[in-house]
Design an enzyme around this catalytic site. Structure first.
Site, PDB file in Angstrom:
ATOM      1  N   TYR A 152       3.533  -8.683  -2.718  1.00 34.29           N
ATOM      2  CA  TYR A 152       5.678  -8.458  -1.671  1.00 34.29           C
ATOM      3  C   TYR A 152       5.926 -10.407  -2.038  1.00 34.29           C
ATOM      4  CZ  TYR A 152       4.188  -4.852   1.158  1.00 34.29           C
ATOM      5  OH  TYR A 152       4.396  -3.688   1.649  1.00 34.29           O
ATOM      6  N   SER A 210       3.045  -2.169  -8.326  1.00 31.78           N
ATOM      7  CA  SER A 210       3.766  -2.970  -7.241  1.00 31.78           C
ATOM      8  C   SER A 210       2.830  -2.452  -5.928  1.00 31.78           C
ATOM      9  CB  SER A 210       4.861  -2.339  -6.958  1.00 31.78           C
ATOM     10  OG  SER A 210       5.540  -1.258  -6.837  1.00 31.78           O
ATOM     11  N   ASP A 211       3.556  -3.734  -4.927  1.00 29.02           N
ATOM     12  CA  ASP A 211       2.943  -3.339  -3.366  1.00 29.02           C
ATOM     13  C   ASP A 211       3.774  -2.179  -2.881  1.00 29.02           C
ATOM     14  OD1 ASP A 211       1.156  -3.166  -0.782  1.00 29.02           O
ATOM     15  OD2 ASP A 211       1.370  -5.222  -1.098  1.00 29.02           O
ATOM     16  N   TRP A 212       3.350  -1.718  -2.188  1.00 20.14           N
ATOM     17  CA  TRP A 212       4.519   0.077  -1.643  1.00 20.14           C
ATOM     18  C   TRP A 212       6.006  -1.311  -1.092  1.00 20.14           C
ATOM     19  CZ3 TRP A 212       0.667   1.382  -4.194  1.00 20.14           C
ATOM     20  CH2 TRP A 212       0.432   2.183  -4.014  1.00 20.14           C
ATOM     21  N   SER A 259       8.087  -3.751  -2.848  1.00 20.31           N
ATOM     22  CA  SER A 259       7.406  -4.547  -2.847  1.00 20.31           C
ATOM     23  C   SER A 259       8.834  -5.362  -4.012  1.00 20.31           C
ATOM     24  CB  SER A 259       6.590  -5.026  -3.557  1.00 20.31           C
ATOM     25  OG  SER A 259       6.161  -4.797  -4.736  1.00 20.31           O
TER      26      SER A 259
END
Length: 670
Positions: free
Chosen positions: A187, A218-220, A222
């Site tokens: 993030y 990607s991180d959720w 982010s």
């Protein structure tokens, strides 16, 4: 089957670069199969169409797995979770996490392995192999510098190049040897640029330097700018983001991003779809066997920290009291790593009574933090008083305690036990000195107020659905504890480098650089409660016969004997540390470069061999922009922990002059 990027329209391509919902990729108007991704590192967390968690095997947390120091069990852990994923229909497991435990306050430390990059990387590598052996992909995460939860979406991790390479990149670099199908970005910004848009990190380091050729996700939520993320070589933006299509199309029209860059990302998504379609998903463990695997790993990771007067193991025929609700249902971490299990554990009281049929094993609730009629929290005196009466005269009292709640999106505020538990211990000691404290937490705990007064401490960690079975087996001696800590336990928070400082909201400066965990404590000369790599056994082990054989210029085979000098079979984790005696740059006192877990029958001796190579002696030179090993003397230290060094040998690195720069000592023969 092969999928062709040229068969997709621009809109379909862009749609493919973001999820269609929380967990699935787009079908590109029905042209492509969808991929289903699912959390998490400590067991499968998956939801049905109504948003209800599906049940799965609650495995020990990665923090507990790390305490096994066992490569085979790391493989087994991954393999077991993959069985659940294959059974429930997941294609990619969003794990493992290898972020470094820089501060014990990090609420997500239970999802990570260690404060040490080598241990983290090696165990993650084996975990990935285990998962992917069953046809399920993995997502190595979070790249990089996500070392606390507070401010993780906005606060930049300001990290120097040497620390990035030696500490924060290193576990990823090692784990990538297992070729995970995907890597997930972090993030946080790194040095002022969001990880999701940081081209130096994702393309320059992850792809070009480390050779990763898979999909970066990607991180959720982010991603700040879709087109900037794609330019940085993020291939899949998760979850569904309605801004992706207009953002990328507008950027394409303005020339901010090219069609070639879009197609490169789409191609990586298509390759992953092909990999999923061609995967041979396998289920090789029954539900019962998966539970047994969870218990096996928990037994190997639960760590005995103190055992005064050999109060453990408990003896049949004794009179014992178990105190605390956590002996019925232990807690675990919250957030994306939470696992919904339908396995009902027996209580520790029940299990101890079964294993010690001639003993008397009682139970008391102990302390209860609850609200009175005025709404103020207090410990109910009636519970406490009854507990003290029950504890009086018992041969041992097993007390279950925990620290601050741990989970995603928040950090711990301190590292002590909850206050009601400290009060409970303090008061119980007035009526019984034979206290055995079981700590149900997954990060370092400040035990300084009571550690000297209790007889034993067992660090239970977050051990999953087999916690009570594993723990009770250790308490009665059926299982000989062999876990060792994968992080240092300080006396208190003020002894840590970071203390309670968590950045200013904009930036957190990592001015500890490479001195993280035991590297910091040893450099600063700060005593710790329990050192990195520490753990007790019911056995005793002797180390001897150190031999070091040079096999190449910077390659060595280190061998030594371990003897079980007791009459109890057991396993010992031996650790190999390397010290650069004279160096032109600042270096840690020592660094972990190898380890083995060895099972030894009573009286048995085995020879352990560990290989060291160039990277075992090198540091990352910011002057040369590469790893560099200086000629000179290095100590090879063999220990039972970072502070219990049993054997010391020396080697000389003697590389050719053209492989050297300035050296600490140069001798001239005049």
């Amino acid at each position: 089957m092969k999928y062709d990027v040229n068969q997709l329209t621009l809109e379909e391509k862009i749609a493919l670069l973001t999820g269609i919902n929380e967990w699935q990729t787009s079908s590109a108007n029905g042209k492509l199969p969808q991929i289903f991704v699912s959390d998490g590192p400590n067991g499968l967390q998956m939801f049905d169409e109504n948003g209800v968690r599906k049940s799965a095997t609650a495995m020990p947390a990665l923090s507990l797995l790390a305490q096994t120091w066992d490569k085979e069990l790391a493989y087994l852990d991954g393999e077991t979770i993959a069985n659940d994923a294959a059974e429930k229909g997941a294609d990619i497991l969003l794990a493992p996490g290898v972020n470094i435990k820089r501060t014990p306050l990090n609420g997500r430390n239970f999802e990570y392995f260690s404060e040490d990059p080598y241990l983290s990387g090696v165990l993650a590598r084996e975990f990935i192999k285990g998962v992917q052996s069953r046809g399920i992909g993995t997502s190595l995460k979070h790249f990089c510098g996500n070392n606390r939860e507070k401010g993780r979406r906005v606060q930049s991790s300001e990290i120097d190049e040497r620390a990035l390479n030696e500490i924060y990149y290193r576990p990823f670099e090692i784990a990538l040897e297992a070729k995970p199908w995907t890597v997930m970005c972090a993030y946080n910004p790194v040095n002022g640029v969001y990880a999701s848009e940081n081209k130096k990190l994702l393309k320059g380091v992850l792809r070009d330097k480390f050779g990763f050729d898979g999909l970066i996700v990607s991180d959720w939520a982010s991603v700040q700018s879709s087109y900037k993320a794609l330019k940085a070589t993020i291939d899949l933006i998760m979850p569904y983001n309605e801004d992706t299509l207009p953002n990328v199309k507008a950027a394409l029209e303005k020339g901010y991003i090219t069609m070639e860059e879009i197609d490169a990302c789409v191609t990586n998504v298509l390759k992953l779809i092909e990999k999923v379609q061609n995967a041979n998903k396998q289920i090789n463990y029954t539900k019962k066997e998966r539970h047994e695997n969870a218990v096996k790993i928990a037994k190997a990771g639960i760590t005995l920290l103190k055992n005064e007067e050999n109060i453990l193991p408990l003896k049949d025929g004794g009179n014992y009291l178990v105190v605390g609700d956590l002996s019925k249902k232990p807690i675990g971490g919250l957030g994306s790593a939470y696992v919904q299990t339908d396995y009902e554990q027996k209580t520790v009281t029940e299990l101890l009574q079964e294993k010690l049929p001639n003993a008397q094993v009682g139970y008391d609730k102990g302390a209860c933090a609850c609200a009175d009629w005025a709404g103020a929290n207090r410990v109910k005196l009636e519970y406490a008083k009854r507990c003290y009466v029950e504890a009086y005269g018992k041969d041992a009292v097993v007390v279950f305690v925990s620290g601050d709640t741990e989970g995603e999106s928040f950090d711990r505020s301190h590292i002590k036990l909850k206050r009601e538990y400290e009060e409970l211990i303090e008061n119980l000691l007035k009526y019984n000195k034979n206290l055995i404290i079981v700590v149900n937490s997954a990060s370092a705990i400040d035990m300084s107020d009571w550690i000297d007064d209790v007889k034993a401490v067992v660090y239970e960690g977050f051990s999953g659905e087999g916690t009570n079975e594993a723990l009770s087996s250790i308490l009665v001696g059926e299982t000989n504890p062999s876990g060792k800590l994968a992080e240092s336990f300080p006396y208190d928070l003020d002894d840590t480098f970071t203390g309670d400082y968590a950045g200013d909201g904009f930036v957190e400066w990592y001015n500890d650089s490479i001195f993280v965990g035991y590297r910091y404590y040893e450099r600063a000369g700060i005593d710790v409660l329990f050192p990195f790599g520490y753990g007790l056994s019911y056995s005793k082990f002797a180390y001897s016969n150190l031999k070091i054989e040079q096999t190449d210029k910077t390659d060595f085979t280190v061998s030594y004997d371990i003897t079980n000098t007791s009459d109890v079979d057991g396993a010992e984790v031996s650790q190999v540390y390397v010290k650069d005696v004279f160096s032109m740059v600042v270096r840690p006192e020592q660094e972990l470069k190898g380890f083995e877990k060895t099972f030894l029958k009573a009286g048995e001796t085995k020879t352990v061999s560990v290989k060291l190579d160039f990277r075992s002696f090198a540091y990352y030179s910011t002057a040369l922009d590469r790893w560099h090993a200086e000629n000179g003397v290095f100590e090879i230290r063999i220990g039972a922990s970072s502070q219990d060094i049993r054997l010391v040998g020396k080697v000389n690195i003697e590389l050719e002059d053209d492989e050297q720069q300035s050296q600490a000592f140069v001798y001239y023969n005049n």
